[in-house]
Design a protein around this motif. Structure first.
Motif, PDB file in Angstrom:
ATOM      1  N   SER B  27       2.657  68.743  28.956  1.00  0.00           N
ATOM      2  CA  SER B  27       1.415  69.280  28.379  1.00  0.00           C
ATOM      3  C   SER B  27       1.163  70.711  28.880  1.00  0.00           C
ATOM      4  O   SER B  27       0.580  71.522  28.187  1.00  0.00           O
ATOM      5  N   PHE B  28       1.633  71.012  30.083  1.00  0.00           N
ATOM      6  CA  PHE B  28       1.480  72.369  30.613  1.00  0.00           C
ATOM      7  C   PHE B  28       2.569  73.300  30.093  1.00  0.00           C
ATOM      8  O   PHE B  28       2.325  74.477  29.850  1.00  0.00           O
ATOM      9  N   SER B  74      11.986  79.119  38.259  1.00  0.00           N
ATOM     10  CA  SER B  74      13.371  79.112  37.797  1.00  0.00           C
ATOM     11  C   SER B  74      13.450  78.880  36.284  1.00  0.00           C
ATOM     12  O   SER B  74      14.370  79.366  35.623  1.00  0.00           O
ATOM     13  N   MET B  75      12.473  78.156  35.730  1.00  0.00           N
ATOM     14  CA  MET B  75      12.452  77.898  34.287  1.00  0.00           C
ATOM     15  C   MET B  75      11.639  78.951  33.537  1.00  0.00           C
ATOM     16  O   MET B  75      11.350  78.789  32.343  1.00  0.00           O
ATOM     17  N   GLY B  76      11.269  80.016  34.249  1.00  0.00           N
ATOM     18  CA  GLY B  76      10.574  81.119  33.582  1.00  0.00           C
ATOM     19  C   GLY B  76       9.126  80.805  33.224  1.00  0.00           C
ATOM     20  O   GLY B  76       8.571  81.411  32.300  1.00  0.00           O
ATOM     21  N   GLU B  77       8.504  79.874  33.933  1.00  0.00           N
ATOM     22  CA  GLU B  77       7.118  79.504  33.633  1.00  0.00           C
ATOM     23  C   GLU B  77       6.194  79.905  34.779  1.00  0.00           C
ATOM     24  O   GLU B  77       6.539  79.748  35.942  1.00  0.00           O
ATOM     25  N   GLU B  78       5.032  80.383  34.413  1.00  0.00           N
ATOM     26  CA  GLU B  78       4.027  80.704  35.422  1.00  0.00           C
ATOM     27  C   GLU B  78       3.227  79.438  35.718  1.00  0.00           C
ATOM     28  O   GLU B  78       2.716  78.797  34.800  1.00  0.00           O
ATOM     29  N   LEU B  79       3.136  79.102  36.987  1.00  0.00           N
ATOM     30  CA  LEU B  79       2.398  77.903  37.411  1.00  0.00           C
ATOM     31  C   LEU B  79       1.027  78.350  37.894  1.00  0.00           C
ATOM     32  O   LEU B  79       0.920  79.001  38.943  1.00  0.00           O
ATOM     33  N   GLN B  85      -2.367  72.106  41.278  1.00  0.00           N
ATOM     34  CA  GLN B  85      -3.227  71.083  41.895  1.00  0.00           C
ATOM     35  C   GLN B  85      -3.171  69.768  41.113  1.00  0.00           C
ATOM     36  O   GLN B  85      -3.118  68.696  41.698  1.00  0.00           O
ATOM     37  N   GLN B  86      -3.153  69.879  39.791  1.00  0.00           N
ATOM     38  CA  GLN B  86      -3.110  68.657  38.985  1.00  0.00           C
ATOM     39  C   GLN B  86      -1.770  67.940  39.148  1.00  0.00           C
ATOM     40  O   GLN B  86      -1.714  66.718  39.249  1.00  0.00           O
TER      41      GLN B  86
END
Lengths: 220, 220
Positions: B27-28, B74-79, B85-86
């Motif tokens: 979902s993210f 590493s997967m090119g995603e901003e967390l 936290q979720q």
């Protein structure tokens, strides 16, 4: 900051291309060569960490063979004895990375060492076949201690073999776990990041990061 | 052969499904949830092994967080902070494997223990939320030793906590490296191989292999 007295190189991945086995592997297992070589390498490393932790040391040769068998089995392929012998034999004839060859050619006169998880029965023939044995004053294998990187005791063994202080060693590795281990121990480090990877989050950063050993000449 | 006195269970992967995080992750990061969760788990394990070897222990909570950050980067995603936290919060609410629930329900009256790499701040809430805390006489975390499985000293710690001989413990794990470590140490072992994997080649075989914990009831 102290002057660098010894340039120390990791071997598998850093100087030599472990994926140069892919062609032979593909000829045995069409369509699966790449996957098998990647899994082989992943398991080889994992087995070295786990055998160390379990206090069940075996040589890197034995670990590499076990990892190859696992990789083929896991990919649903039967590994015949002569195929295994050829693939293991090829590990003594890996290709030097072209940028490694260039850098080494410019290093004449420097004190240089290799420092590897490879047991001497794998490491020394590999250097010999590539014709680079004589470039290094020290050929250091963890096998003398029956332990694997990144245990700090093996970096200390490499340091004492080189006979200098830890911060007088510039250590080159393409392996992030090796850079982490060396950095925690106190070596100065150059991460050779040829594929644009991300540094592992293990609490220490490399002092330098280069995309090719060509760039590393500036630090020597 | 001695009678089994204690049934001891690994937690992550064995009782709880670490891939139950995939939906939230998807979902993210649409289209990448599965890959990120797999890489997250792989790095979580790798970081535990490497931090142990480097003598740089951090809690499993800290390692899990670092592995999540690495996986997203590493997967090119901003967390984003609230996503982190979720996801970390979800680690305290993993789904019990249905076969684990079935087996545990049949074990009443047996002496049972959990034995995990998880630090108490992760492990205890997880058991609590699943409502299974009271089924176990012992809730054993490696954190007491600041070491990780598969070091033999942590299996010895689990044994001494349980207060029985090593071959009086039947140890259940879905993790091949954990089965290897427990087997080398001397526990009797049941490998829970839900996905038809191949056993790692680390010098020891599980005493039993089951495709589901449902089959394991026969050994109790």
């Amino acid at each position: 900051m102290k002057r660098i007295k010894v340039c120390m190189f990791d071997v598998y991945g850093t100087l030599f291309d472990v994926y140069s086995l892919q062609e032979l592997c593909e000829s045995f297992f069409p369509g699966k060569g790449g996957d098998i070589v990647r899994l082989w390498r992943q398991k080889q490393l994992e087995y070295s960490f786990l055998r160390h932790m379990m206090q069940q040391y075996e040589t890197f040769h034995a670990i590499t063979e076990a990892a190859l068998r696992y990789a083929c089995e896991s990919m649903g392929e039967e590994l015949r004895r002569e195929q295994e012998q050829q693939l293991m034999g090829q590990y003594l004839h890996l290709s030097l990375h072209p940028d490694a060859l260039e850098l080494l050619a410019r290093c004449e006169g420097k004190v240089m060492a290799v420092f590897s998880n490879g047991s001497p029965d794998m490491l020394l023939p590999l250097l010999q076949h590539a014709g680079i044995t004589g470039l290094f004053q020290h050929h250091i294998s963890v096998d003398a201690l029956k332990m694997y990187k990144p245990d700090p005791r093996v970096y200390e063994f490499a340091r004492s073999t080189a006979g200098v202080d830890k911060d007088e060693i510039l250590f080159f590795s393409s392996n992030t776990w090796d850079i982490s281990g060396a950095g925690h121990f106190g070596f100065r480090t150059v991460w050779v990041n040829r594929n644009g990877g991300k540094m592992d989050r293990l609490g220490v950063q490399p002092e330098y990061e280069v995309a090719s050993l060509r760039e590393a000449a500036a630090f020597l």
